[in-house]
Design a protein around this motif. Sequence first.
Motif, PDB file in Angstrom:
ATOM      1  N   ARG A 163      -5.590  48.493   1.004  1.00 54.23           N
ATOM      2  CA  ARG A 163      -6.978  48.883   0.705  1.00 54.23           C
ATOM      3  C   ARG A 163      -7.402  48.394  -0.680  1.00 54.23           C
ATOM      4  O   ARG A 163      -8.523  47.933  -0.856  1.00 54.23           O
ATOM      5  CB  ARG A 163      -7.139  50.409   0.790  1.00 54.23           C
ATOM      6  N   ARG A 164      -6.490  48.530  -1.648  1.00 54.66           N
ATOM      7  CA  ARG A 164      -6.825  48.104  -3.017  1.00 54.66           C
ATOM      8  C   ARG A 164      -7.110  46.605  -3.073  1.00 54.66           C
ATOM      9  O   ARG A 164      -8.103  46.162  -3.661  1.00 54.66           O
ATOM     10  CB  ARG A 164      -5.674  48.449  -3.968  1.00 54.66           C
ATOM     11  N   ASN A 193     -10.512  44.776  -3.954  1.00 59.01           N
ATOM     12  CA  ASN A 193     -10.566  43.787  -5.033  1.00 59.01           C
ATOM     13  C   ASN A 193     -11.131  42.457  -4.538  1.00 59.01           C
ATOM     14  O   ASN A 193     -11.859  41.772  -5.256  1.00 59.01           O
ATOM     15  CB  ASN A 193      -9.174  43.571  -5.629  1.00 59.01           C
ATOM     16  N   LYS A 194     -10.766  42.099  -3.315  1.00 62.19           N
ATOM     17  CA  LYS A 194     -11.265  40.846  -2.746  1.00 62.19           C
ATOM     18  C   LYS A 194     -12.775  40.905  -2.578  1.00 62.19           C
ATOM     19  O   LYS A 194     -13.479  39.930  -2.885  1.00 62.19           O
ATOM     20  CB  LYS A 194     -10.599  40.596  -1.383  1.00 62.19           C
ATOM     21  N   THR A 195     -13.294  42.051  -2.131  1.00 63.77           N
ATOM     22  CA  THR A 195     -14.748  42.172  -1.952  1.00 63.77           C
ATOM     23  C   THR A 195     -15.477  42.072  -3.292  1.00 63.77           C
ATOM     24  O   THR A 195     -16.613  41.593  -3.343  1.00 63.77           O
ATOM     25  CB  THR A 195     -15.128  43.502  -1.270  1.00 63.77           C
ATOM     26  N   GLN A 196     -14.807  42.505  -4.382  1.00 65.45           N
ATOM     27  CA  GLN A 196     -15.425  42.403  -5.704  1.00 65.45           C
ATOM     28  C   GLN A 196     -15.560  40.956  -6.143  1.00 65.45           C
ATOM     29  O   GLN A 196     -16.445  40.603  -6.929  1.00 65.45           O
ATOM     30  CB  GLN A 196     -14.605  43.185  -6.739  1.00 65.45           C
ATOM     31  N   ASP A 197     -14.670  40.092  -5.635  1.00 65.95           N
ATOM     32  CA  ASP A 197     -14.698  38.679  -6.016  1.00 65.95           C
ATOM     33  C   ASP A 197     -15.599  37.847  -5.112  1.00 65.95           C
ATOM     34  O   ASP A 197     -15.910  36.701  -5.444  1.00 65.95           O
ATOM     35  CB  ASP A 197     -13.276  38.095  -5.974  1.00 65.95           C
ATOM     36  N   LEU A 198     -15.997  38.401  -3.956  1.00 68.60           N
ATOM     37  CA  LEU A 198     -16.822  37.639  -3.026  1.00 68.60           C
ATOM     38  C   LEU A 198     -18.229  37.446  -3.577  1.00 68.60           C
ATOM     39  O   LEU A 198     -18.750  38.281  -4.314  1.00 68.60           O
ATOM     40  CB  LEU A 198     -16.897  38.350  -1.673  1.00 68.60           C
ATOM     41  N   ILE A 225     -20.452  38.852   6.324  1.00 67.11           N
ATOM     42  CA  ILE A 225     -19.595  39.868   6.937  1.00 67.11           C
ATOM     43  C   ILE A 225     -20.370  41.153   7.221  1.00 67.11           C
ATOM     44  O   ILE A 225     -20.105  41.845   8.207  1.00 67.11           O
ATOM     45  CB  ILE A 225     -18.385  40.164   6.021  1.00 67.11           C
ATOM     46  N   LYS A 226     -21.303  41.481   6.353  1.00 70.32           N
ATOM     47  CA  LYS A 226     -22.107  42.711   6.429  1.00 70.32           C
ATOM     48  C   LYS A 226     -21.340  43.892   5.821  1.00 70.32           C
ATOM     49  O   LYS A 226     -20.144  44.056   6.030  1.00 70.32           O
ATOM     50  CB  LYS A 226     -22.551  43.042   7.851  1.00 70.32           C
ATOM     51  N   ILE A 227     -22.075  44.679   5.052  1.00 72.47           N
ATOM     52  CA  ILE A 227     -21.485  45.779   4.293  1.00 72.47           C
ATOM     53  C   ILE A 227     -20.874  46.823   5.222  1.00 72.47           C
ATOM     54  O   ILE A 227     -19.779  47.331   4.974  1.00 72.47           O
ATOM     55  CB  ILE A 227     -22.532  46.422   3.358  1.00 72.47           C
ATOM     56  N   SER A 228     -21.581  47.171   6.304  1.00 72.05           N
ATOM     57  CA  SER A 228     -21.054  48.192   7.223  1.00 72.05           C
ATOM     58  C   SER A 228     -19.719  47.757   7.815  1.00 72.05           C
ATOM     59  O   SER A 228     -18.807  48.565   7.995  1.00 72.05           O
ATOM     60  CB  SER A 228     -22.063  48.463   8.337  1.00 72.05           C
ATOM     61  N   SER A 229     -19.586  46.462   8.098  1.00 72.16           N
ATOM     62  CA  SER A 229     -18.324  45.944   8.646  1.00 72.16           C
ATOM     63  C   SER A 229     -17.220  45.987   7.599  1.00 72.16           C
ATOM     64  O   SER A 229     -16.063  46.286   7.912  1.00 72.16           O
ATOM     65  CB  SER A 229     -18.515  44.513   9.152  1.00 72.16           C
ATOM     66  N   LEU A 230     -17.559  45.715   6.348  1.00 67.01           N
ATOM     67  CA  LEU A 230     -16.566  45.796   5.272  1.00 67.01           C
ATOM     68  C   LEU A 230     -16.032  47.222   5.139  1.00 67.01           C
ATOM     69  O   LEU A 230     -14.837  47.430   4.915  1.00 67.01           O
ATOM     70  CB  LEU A 230     -17.182  45.348   3.944  1.00 67.01           C
ATOM     71  N   ILE A 231     -16.925  48.203   5.278  1.00 64.52           N
ATOM     72  CA  ILE A 231     -16.504  49.606   5.193  1.00 64.52           C
ATOM     73  C   ILE A 231     -15.526  49.935   6.322  1.00 64.52           C
ATOM     74  O   ILE A 231     -14.492  50.571   6.106  1.00 64.52           O
ATOM     75  CB  ILE A 231     -17.731  50.539   5.234  1.00 64.52           C
ATOM     76  N   ARG A 236      -9.454  41.029  11.583  1.00 65.00           N
ATOM     77  CA  ARG A 236     -10.677  41.376  10.847  1.00 65.00           C
ATOM     78  C   ARG A 236     -10.395  41.487   9.352  1.00 65.00           C
ATOM     79  O   ARG A 236     -11.192  41.053   8.519  1.00 65.00           O
ATOM     80  CB  ARG A 236     -11.264  42.679  11.376  1.00 65.00           C
ATOM     81  N   ILE A 237      -9.246  42.076   9.009  1.00 68.79           N
ATOM     82  CA  ILE A 237      -8.870  42.175   7.590  1.00 68.79           C
ATOM     83  C   ILE A 237      -8.563  40.783   7.039  1.00 68.79           C
ATOM     84  O   ILE A 237      -8.979  40.422   5.939  1.00 68.79           O
ATOM     85  CB  ILE A 237      -7.657  43.103   7.422  1.00 68.79           C
ATOM     86  N   GLY A 238      -7.824  40.003   7.841  1.00 69.16           N
ATOM     87  CA  GLY A 238      -7.492  38.641   7.420  1.00 69.16           C
ATOM     88  C   GLY A 238      -8.729  37.791   7.209  1.00 69.16           C
ATOM     89  O   GLY A 238      -8.752  36.916   6.325  1.00 69.16           O
ATOM     90  N   GLU A 239      -9.769  38.047   7.992  1.00 66.39           N
ATOM     91  CA  GLU A 239     -11.018  37.301   7.849  1.00 66.39           C
ATOM     92  C   GLU A 239     -11.617  37.499   6.467  1.00 66.39           C
ATOM     93  O   GLU A 239     -12.184  36.560   5.883  1.00 66.39           O
ATOM     94  CB  GLU A 239     -12.002  37.767   8.927  1.00 66.39           C
ATOM     95  N   VAL A 240     -11.483  38.712   5.927  1.00 70.55           N
ATOM     96  CA  VAL A 240     -12.000  38.980   4.572  1.00 70.55           C
ATOM     97  C   VAL A 240     -11.168  38.223   3.538  1.00 70.55           C
ATOM     98  O   VAL A 240     -11.705  37.578   2.631  1.00 70.55           O
ATOM     99  CB  VAL A 240     -11.982  40.488   4.257  1.00 70.55           C
ATOM    100  N   PHE A 241      -9.831  38.282   3.696  1.00 69.79           N
ATOM    101  CA  PHE A 241      -8.960  37.611   2.726  1.00 69.79           C
ATOM    102  C   PHE A 241      -9.127  36.083   2.760  1.00 69.79           C
ATOM    103  O   PHE A 241      -8.916  35.407   1.759  1.00 69.79           O
ATOM    104  CB  PHE A 241      -7.496  37.969   2.983  1.00 69.79           C
ATOM    105  N   LYS A 242      -9.509  35.564   3.925  1.00 74.26           N
ATOM    106  CA  LYS A 242      -9.676  34.112   4.054  1.00 74.26           C
ATOM    107  C   LYS A 242     -10.996  33.626   3.456  1.00 74.26           C
ATOM    108  O   LYS A 242     -11.178  32.426   3.255  1.00 74.26           O
ATOM    109  CB  LYS A 242      -9.623  33.713   5.528  1.00 74.26           C
ATOM    110  N   GLN A 243     -11.894  34.550   3.186  1.00 76.44           N
ATOM    111  CA  GLN A 243     -13.193  34.165   2.632  1.00 76.44           C
ATOM    112  C   GLN A 243     -13.004  33.538   1.250  1.00 76.44           C
ATOM    113  O   GLN A 243     -12.332  34.088   0.385  1.00 76.44           O
ATOM    114  CB  GLN A 243     -14.105  35.379   2.507  1.00 76.44           C
ATOM    115  N   GLU A 244     -13.592  32.382   1.068  1.00 79.19           N
ATOM    116  CA  GLU A 244     -13.593  31.747  -0.247  1.00 79.19           C
ATOM    117  C   GLU A 244     -14.950  31.991  -0.882  1.00 79.19           C
ATOM    118  O   GLU A 244     -15.981  31.665  -0.286  1.00 79.19           O
ATOM    119  CB  GLU A 244     -13.340  30.246  -0.112  1.00 79.19           C
ATOM    120  N   PRO A 245     -14.974  32.589  -2.079  1.00 77.59           N
ATOM    121  CA  PRO A 245     -16.270  32.853  -2.721  1.00 77.59           C
ATOM    122  C   PRO A 245     -17.092  31.578  -2.837  1.00 77.59           C
ATOM    123  O   PRO A 245     -16.580  30.524  -3.232  1.00 77.59           O
ATOM    124  CB  PRO A 245     -15.868  33.385  -4.101  1.00 77.59           C
ATOM    125  N   ALA A 246     -18.363  31.682  -2.454  1.00 75.89           N
ATOM    126  CA  ALA A 246     -19.239  30.518  -2.535  1.00 75.89           C
ATOM    127  C   ALA A 246     -19.480  30.121  -3.994  1.00 75.89           C
ATOM    128  O   ALA A 246     -19.743  28.957  -4.293  1.00 75.89           O
ATOM    129  CB  ALA A 246     -20.567  30.830  -1.844  1.00 75.89           C
TER     130      ALA A 246
END
Length: 595
Positions: free
Chosen positions: A99-100, A104-109, A117-123, A323-333
């Motif tokens: 979770r941490r 942290n990854k969402t803070q860097d996106l 991804i949409k905020i509700s999906s991130l939650i 779904r979790i891996g999809e967030v980690f695979k995101q490269e900040p634009a």
Amino acid sequence: MAKRFFAFTKGYRFLTIICPFMIYLDILVELEIPKAMGRVVDVLYTIKPGDVASREIILRELAGELINMLLLCAITLVIGYIASRCSAIASMGFGANLRRELFNKTQDLSFDNINKIKISSLITRMTSDVSQVQGVYKNTIVTFIKGPLMLISALMYAIEISRDLSVVFYVALPAIVIILIAVGFIAVPIFKQMLKKTDEFNGVLRGNINGIRVVKAFVRQDYEKDRFAKVNEAVMKLTVKAQSMLLYITPLIMFVIYGCMIFAMWRGSAIIIGNPAAALDETGLSVGDMTAFITYITSVLSSLMTVLLVFVSMIMAKASIGRIGEVFKQEPAVKDDGADESLKVENGDIEFRNVSFRYSQDAEKKILEDINLSIRSGETLGIIGGTGSSKSSLIQLIPRLYDAEEGQVLVGGTDVKEYTFRNLRDEIAVVPQQSLLFSGTVRENILWGKPDATEEEIVAAAQAAQAHDFITEFENGYDTELGQGGNTVSGGQRQRICIARALIKNPKILIFDDSTSAVDTATDAKIRRALRSEAYKDITKIIISQRITSIMDADRIIVMDNGRIHASGTHDELKESSEIYKEIFVSQQEGVLAQ
């Protein structure tokens, strides 16, 4: 993916290793209990009516076996407790790490990534999906290890007792495998639908709570209740449907287990009856052996069921892992890799050179096009234009919330891409359109701008923002709790606290994005007067507003229209040269006169 998820076991790997070791010891002890039970049955079987002498000997032997069983049970209790505690701590730690890192990854996106991804999906991913993966991790280090070990060991013990009775496993094992795999593959697609519907559920819930004031203002409670009921009902139905598939497993497998027991008792009884001496000596199959064998049947088939249930849960968790891996695979634009950490913003000069921008590469139309603009350090620039003229989009390129598609944005004479995010954004303060406050006190919210600020600095910033007077009227003053999102104060008060938060930062560039819209004109004028004071004279100030009165005394004003700079000049110049500015001015003046 496996390597990435293994990293989240950091700090709990020792417990993860200890757990299987304790489980192995538990199995070794646990498998001795059926043997001891069988010996007890055989001892009882040897008691003969009227033989007092042999009875006393047998009873002593029986007492020894029972004490032995009691000790074995006590040992399994202790070992089982240790294994369970280790697995619980390890799995909870794994979940906390996951979770941490996900947070942290969402803070860097970048905003672009979050919008996709949409905020509700991130939650949902940080709550439901993480819980699902955490459960699988616990099952893996406990059940998925204990199951195979127990299965193999119990099967070997059963074959050792009777090869003849062990033929029952040739039918039972494949039957259970087929049942579990069939049910698992049917349940997985339903589970994926359930997760998507949960995303929608979170979106509806979040939107309603954030907009509860609007809901009440428009008396839309009944509509919102119906909308929530529909999505809540959909989540419930899909959850029940997925769980119902799993409910078929236990009855079917218990049918197989009891069938095996009946076969073992029928076949074992025939062997014992055909060789009665086996109950008295060590040849053939005894009653105690058959008792132990039946217990091992339960161990073997239950272990197989447990293993395959974990396997099914892993298949179901695959959706969550993906779904979790999809967030980690995101490269900040927007990234600051390779930026010079020693490079600091020297002054508040800002320059846009042939800048064009669009939020998405797929968008046909550019949001900003051919922007050329130079702002001197210490200058006050007003920006005005109709709704959708891209005023806010323009200023979001300065702190690199987005990157220009074409051209350059320079701050302090240097391309913003050459600064690290920290060095650039430390010298820029933005007061956004939507005044966002965090749970906590007034003081804590103002200190976001400068955590080490003194009391004098806090008061000075609040006074400049025209917030000090109403803050001191609160019962607890600056220590007043603001509640979630600052819902205990009015819109105008929220805006002024946000302005104080920006002013205390003492940045080189200060951006107001229509941030006095909820403030009356008299208070707005006081804020503008404070910004012209000696304390803020060297700060570059950019003021976006729909009210001409908020920007009319700016050093320069630009008029935005359809993503381009339509006109630039002072208030008096634009009244003569810009039709758009003149139209806005006249309409607002007529509105004032009408009042």
